[in-house]
Design a protein around this motif. Structure first.
Motif, short mmCIF file in Angstrom:
data_model
loop_
_atom_site.label_atom_id
_atom_site.label_comp_id
_atom_site.label_asym_id
_atom_site.label_seq_id
_atom_site.Cartn_x
_atom_site.Cartn_y
_atom_site.Cartn_z
N ASP A 203 0.81 -1.22 0.00
CA ASP A 203 0.00 0.00 0.00
C ASP A 203 0.84 1.26 0.00
OD1 ASP A 203 0.92 -0.77 2.49
OD2 ASP A 203 -0.63 0.40 3.53
N VAL A 204 2.09 1.18 0.43
CA VAL A 204 2.87 2.41 0.52
C VAL A 204 4.03 2.54 -0.46
CG1 VAL A 204 2.29 3.14 2.86
CG2 VAL A 204 4.07 1.42 2.52
N GLN A 205 4.72 1.46 -0.77
CA GLN A 205 5.94 1.64 -1.56
C GLN A 205 6.23 0.44 -2.45
OE1 GLN A 205 7.73 2.30 2.07
NE2 GLN A 205 8.35 0.21 2.47
N PRO A 206 7.05 0.66 -3.50
CA PRO A 206 7.39 -0.43 -4.42
C PRO A 206 8.19 -1.54 -3.73
CG PRO A 206 8.24 1.69 -5.22
CD PRO A 206 7.67 1.93 -3.88
N ALA A 207 8.03 -2.75 -4.21
CA ALA A 207 8.66 -3.91 -3.57
C ALA A 207 10.19 -3.80 -3.54
CB ALA A 207 8.25 -5.18 -4.30
N ARG A 208 10.76 -3.35 -4.65
CA ARG A 208 12.22 -3.30 -4.70
C ARG A 208 12.76 -2.30 -3.68
NH1 ARG A 208 16.63 -1.14 -7.83
NH2 ARG A 208 18.04 -2.80 -8.52
N TRP A 209 11.99 -1.25 -3.48
CA TRP A 209 12.38 -0.22 -2.52
C TRP A 209 12.36 -0.79 -1.10
CZ3 TRP A 209 10.96 3.26 1.34
CH2 TRP A 209 11.67 4.48 1.34
N THR A 210 11.31 -1.55 -0.80
CA THR A 210 11.24 -2.21 0.51
C THR A 210 12.45 -3.12 0.70
OG1 THR A 210 8.84 -2.19 0.33
CG2 THR A 210 9.79 -3.66 1.98
N ALA A 211 12.79 -3.87 -0.35
CA ALA A 211 13.93 -4.78 -0.27
C ALA A 211 15.21 -3.99 0.01
CB ALA A 211 14.06 -5.56 -1.58
N LEU A 212 15.34 -2.86 -0.66
CA LEU A 212 16.52 -2.01 -0.47
C LEU A 212 16.63 -1.54 0.98
CD1 LEU A 212 18.65 -1.00 -2.44
CD2 LEU A 212 17.28 1.04 -2.80
N LYS A 213 15.49 -1.21 1.55
CA LYS A 213 15.50 -0.74 2.94
C LYS A 213 15.90 -1.87 3.88
CE LYS A 213 14.99 2.89 1.57
NZ LYS A 213 15.96 3.98 1.68
N TYR A 214 15.53 -3.10 3.54
CA TYR A 214 15.99 -4.24 4.36
C TYR A 214 17.50 -4.33 4.30
CZ TYR A 214 11.87 -6.54 6.20
OH TYR A 214 10.78 -6.85 6.95
N LEU A 215 18.06 -4.11 3.12
CA LEU A 215 19.52 -4.16 3.00
C LEU A 215 20.18 -3.01 3.75
CD1 LEU A 215 20.01 -5.21 -0.73
CD2 LEU A 215 20.47 -6.56 1.31
N GLU A 216 19.52 -1.87 3.77
CA GLU A 216 20.08 -0.72 4.49
C GLU A 216 19.76 -0.79 5.98
OE1 GLU A 216 20.14 2.99 1.37
OE2 GLU A 216 18.19 2.38 2.12
N ALA A 217 19.11 -1.88 6.41
CA ALA A 217 18.73 -2.07 7.82
C ALA A 217 17.93 -0.89 8.35
CB ALA A 217 19.97 -2.30 8.68
N ASP A 218 16.96 -0.45 7.58
CA ASP A 218 16.11 0.66 7.99
C ASP A 218 15.12 0.18 9.05
OD1 ASP A 218 14.73 3.40 6.43
OD2 ASP A 218 13.57 2.25 7.90
N GLU A 219 15.27 0.72 10.26
CA GLU A 219 14.50 0.17 11.38
C GLU A 219 13.00 0.27 11.22
OE1 GLU A 219 15.81 1.90 14.97
OE2 GLU A 219 17.87 1.24 14.57
N GLN A 220 12.56 1.37 10.67
CA GLN A 220 11.11 1.55 10.57
C GLN A 220 10.51 0.52 9.61
OE1 GLN A 220 9.38 4.40 8.16
NE2 GLN A 220 7.76 4.97 9.59
N VAL A 221 11.14 0.36 8.45
CA VAL A 221 10.61 -0.57 7.47
C VAL A 221 10.70 -2.01 7.99
CG1 VAL A 221 10.99 -1.56 5.19
CG2 VAL A 221 11.05 0.91 5.48
N VAL A 222 11.85 -2.35 8.56
CA VAL A 222 11.99 -3.71 9.10
C VAL A 222 10.98 -3.94 10.22
CG1 VAL A 222 13.55 -5.31 10.26
CG2 VAL A 222 14.43 -3.84 8.46
N GLY A 223 10.79 -2.92 11.05
CA GLY A 223 9.82 -3.05 12.14
C GLY A 223 8.42 -3.32 11.61
N ARG A 224 8.04 -2.59 10.58
CA ARG A 224 6.69 -2.79 10.05
C ARG A 224 6.59 -4.15 9.38
NH1 ARG A 224 2.90 0.19 5.72
NH2 ARG A 224 1.47 -1.57 5.76
N GLY A 225 7.67 -4.55 8.70
CA GLY A 225 7.69 -5.88 8.07
C GLY A 225 7.47 -6.98 9.09
N ARG A 226 8.16 -6.83 10.23
CA ARG A 226 8.02 -7.84 11.29
C ARG A 226 6.60 -7.91 11.80
NH1 ARG A 226 13.22 -6.28 14.77
NH2 ARG A 226 14.79 -7.23 13.43
N ALA A 227 5.97 -6.74 11.91
CA ALA A 227 4.60 -6.71 12.43
C ALA A 227 3.62 -7.29 11.41
CB ALA A 227 4.21 -5.28 12.78
#
Ligand code: GDP
Ligand code: MG
Length: 743
Positions: A203-227
């Motif tokens: 609903d918020v962002q492209p898949a590749r971008w989310t993947a990139l944030k996982y690689l950058e260890a972005d806490e907010q994105v990883v946190g939401r992913g976990r939830a």
């Protein structure tokens, strides 16, 4: 992706200092509205622009270098983009510093938002001998590019026109794909496929971008992913860890660095082949490099830095003295006026001791804050603050802090005599929230100007022969405590990596006076608006704690009767003088003695009232605990009142010891009284000094900590944690001293 977008919403993004605010003001004029993003201190500016019967709404996003959640600003800017989904983002870049500014542009394009590029500061670029082929740049990027000079408003109509037209087209988000080298690309592809299949954060962002944030260890994105999807998130985190591990082994690098390298590579390629022509020798970067040879020189750099920090300190606290004194004089004459026109009673007491003193307290900080922000805005806008951070980064990093933390410590009283209210606000220059919090929480350990008179009094009483050495020792102690506790906090509750020092040093720039004043005013006004009201409320609460519930009527009557019988023996004019608080003239020795008794009686009544008040009762109750460091109810109630403002400790101790004036109208020095008291000794005084240095910050500071951190819990934490630390150390000093036989 859900469509929530509003065709009249345009967001302004860009690095700090690219001229965003200037452009925003040039476009919207007075039609703007300043607020804050919900729950945090980051400012949110909105303005309006009328065009062809449409009302465009412009939102000025916080200045950021990246869209990874390293700081609150970055988080806010990114959240706004993905949640509000503006149809167009105007990305403002400093044309004289194209390469670095395009770093954010590339990230915006990777996210996929439709952008219009504002090539700002074209005048500065031209002055530097930089020529930009605007059409070619636009063609290569695939986005409209409009040259502007925000200061003069040049190009703003065309810019807005282009953006407005684009917003009507409702373009879909088309993310830019950059190659990050074989290792990362492969992992990205795999991760993106799984994310897309599961619809994670679709609903918020492209898949590749989310993947990139996982690689950058972005806490907010990883946190939401976990939830949202714990299983998938676990897999993604494992892949990211694997990539990190592999890069470490093969290239001695890490994902964020690789990603940044490839983005810069992309930009370098973009600007090749005549898009940018620079005439290097005369340019500002060249001049900047020359300046840096001296200003960040191994030997001269630190010397110049110390001199600069000292100058900032002097400027903040010396030059502001005049307005501070005016304000103090204004409020005290207001108090005297109220005193002369109002009948005695609780209302008068509330107005004078609660409200007038409270407002005076709030306004009294304003010159300090304004001068501090002016000095910081100057250092920030010239680019020197980045050099300070750069030079001190290694030292402070050892303690889990950041090079920029130094400013907060110095202003708070790192050079004894500062003030933690502007000090805490100075921590704003820190980008990483953990480092900023650790700085916010430890800066109040410094010896602010309000603690100094208390220390001076205790030193005069018990260490009179070693005044200078004691003050030096106290300065060293406060720095040691601040750094060690920062380390402790950063290895426990605020554990996390240090901000990578990716940021290159920005080129030096001479700021405009108007720009400095605007920055200073905006921040100062925010203090008044946000912290002021709360400080006033707590000030009134404190007044109530110290005055209620007054003495029981029966006791009051005893004091009144004694006073009446003393006064009865005096002549009419002496009695009148005493009633008005004047020192009567031409008294006989007997009369003088009686007047002195009356005063003593007043002080005893004040002492009894204090002991009977809520604060006094709490102070007495606390004796059960405080006896471990040797404090009795008098000290306790003084420390409680010190929460209102540290300098009040002296006057409360004075009341608690029922001190008054001598026959000649001079104050009886508290230090003499304590030095002569058998309950006091140097050890107890030192334990008290340590306690005062470290215990809960005054509530004005606590309020600012709450405002700056955006959470009540950190204000409460600073009160509880600091008091606990202070208590432990004071007990250690006191008991240790007794054990060693010093007491
Ligand atoms: P922000 O941090 O992005 O909001 O930047 P500001 O709007 O505060 O501008 C930073 C500094 O750049 C200020 O001193 C401005 O006066 C200056 N500035 C802004 N736009 C221009 C421009 O087009 N040309 C030049 N020479 N200076 C500019
Ligand atoms: Mg700005």
């Amino acid at each position: 992706m859900t469509e929530r977008s509003d065709k009249d919403l345009i967001a302004l993004a860009g690095n700090p200092n690219c001229g965003k605010t200037t452009l925003f003001n040039a476009v919207t004029g007075a039609r703007q509205h300043v607020g804050n993003y919900p729950g945090i201190t980051v400012e949110k500016k909105e303005g309006y622009y009328h065009l062809d019967g449409r009302t465009l709404r412009l939102v000025d996003l916080p200045g950021t270098y990246s869209l990874t959640a390293y700081s609150m600003e970055e988080l806010v800017a990114r959240d706004f983009l993905v949640q509000e989904r503006p149809r167009v983002v105007i990305d403002i870049i400093d044309a004289s510093n194209l390469e670095r500014n395009l770093y954010l542009t590339v990230q915006l394009m990777e996210l996929g938002v439709p952008i219009v590029l504002a090539l700002n500061m074209m005048d500065a670029a031209a002055a530097r001998g930089v020529e930009i082929d605007v059409e070619e740049l636009s063609r290569r990027l695939g986005v409209p590019v409009v040259p502007t000079v925000a200061r003069t408003g040049k190009g703003k109509e065309k810019l807005i026109g282009t953006a407005a037209e684009m917003s009507l087209q409702d373009r879909p988000w088309t993310p830019l794909h950059i190659s990050y080298g074989p290792d990362i690309d492969l992992a990205l592809e795999r991760m993106a496929a799984e994310i897309a299949a599961a619809g994670l954060m679709a609903d918020v962002q492209p898949a590749r971008w989310t993947a990139l944030k996982y690689l950058e260890a972005d806490e907010q994105v990883v946190g939401r992913g976990r939830a949202d999807n714990p299983d998938l998130s676990g897999c993604l985190e494992a892949v990211a860890a694997q990539v990190a591990d592999h890069l470490q082994k093969t290239l001695d690098s890490y994902p964020e660095a690789m990603i940044a390298d490839h983005r810069y590579g992309f930009i370098a390629a973009l600007l090749k082949g005549g898009v940018v022509k620079e005439n290097r020798k005369s340019d500002r970067l060249f001049l900047s490099d020359q300046l840096d040879r001296v200003l960040t020189n191994r030997f001269f750099g630190p010397l110049i830095m110390m001199a600069t920090l000292y100058a900032v300190y002097q400027f903040t606290f010396n030059y502001s003295q005049l307005p501070v004194a005016w304000i103090a004089a204004g409020f005290s004459s207001l108090g005297r006026f109220a005193d002369s026109v109002m009948p005695p009673g609780p209302l008068k007491s509330l107005l004078i001791s609660g409200i007038i003193d409270g407002v005076g307290g709030v306004v009294g900080f304003v010159p300090l804050i304004a001068f501090m922000f002016l000095a910081i805005a100057f250092l920030e806008d010239t680019g020197y603050l980045a050099r300070v951070a750069y030079m001190l980064d290694r030292v402070f990093r050892t303690f889990g802090l950041h090079g920029s933390s130094v400013m907060a410590f110095i202003i708070s009283g790192g050079i004894a005599g500062g003030c933690a209210v502007p000090g805490v606000m100075a921590a704003r220059t820190l980008r990483s929230s953990r480092e900023r919090l650790a700085t916010l929480l430890t800066a109040p350990f410094m010896n602010c100007g309000a603690k100094l008179p208390v220390f001076a009094m205790l030193i005069a009483a018990f260490f009179a022969t070693r005044q200078a050495q004691m003050m030096f020792l106290l300065t060293v102690l406060s720095w040691t405590a601040a750094l060690l506790f920062a380390k402790l906090i950063r290895s426990t509750i605020l554990r996390g990596p240090s901000t990578p020092f990716l940021l290159e040093l920005p080129p030096y720039r001479l700021p405009t006076f108007k720009g400095l004043l605007i920055h200073t005013w905006e921040r100062t006004w925010e203090y008044i608006r946000r912290a002021g009201t709360l400080i006033l409320a707590i000030s009134i609460l404190f007044w109530a704690l110290m005055s209620y519930p007054g003495l029981p009527e029966s006791e009051k009557k005893i004091y009144d009767e004694q006073r009446q019988s003393l006064l009865a023996g005096l002549s009419e004019n002496v009695r009148a003088a005493v009633a008005e608080g004047r020192t009567p003239e031409g008294m006989t020795p007997e009369q003088a003695k009686t007047v002195e008794w009356v005063h003593t009686l007043d002080h005893e009544q004040a002492q009894a009232t204090l002991k009977h008040s809520i604060a006094g009762r709490i102070g007495s109750g606390l004796e059960y605990v405080s006896r471990y460091c040797g404090f009795d109810w008098r000290t306790n109630v003084a420390l409680l009142s010190g929460f209102a403002a540290k300098e009040i400790i002296i006057s409360t101790l004075g009341t608690a010891y029922s001190l008054g004036k001598t026959k000649r109208g001079q104050d009886i020095p508290l230090s003499d009284r304590l030095a002569a008291d058998s309950q006091w000794n140097p050890l107890k005084a030192f334990a008290l000094i340590v306690f005062i240095m470290l215990y809960a910050p005054c509530f004005a500071t606590v309020t600012c900590i709450i405002r700056e951190s955006g959470a009540w819990k950190w204000g409460l934490f600073s009160m509880v944690f600091n008091t606990a630390v202070a208590f432990l150390l004071a007990v250690l000093v006191y008991r240790g001293g007794i054990w060693l036989g010093v007491g």
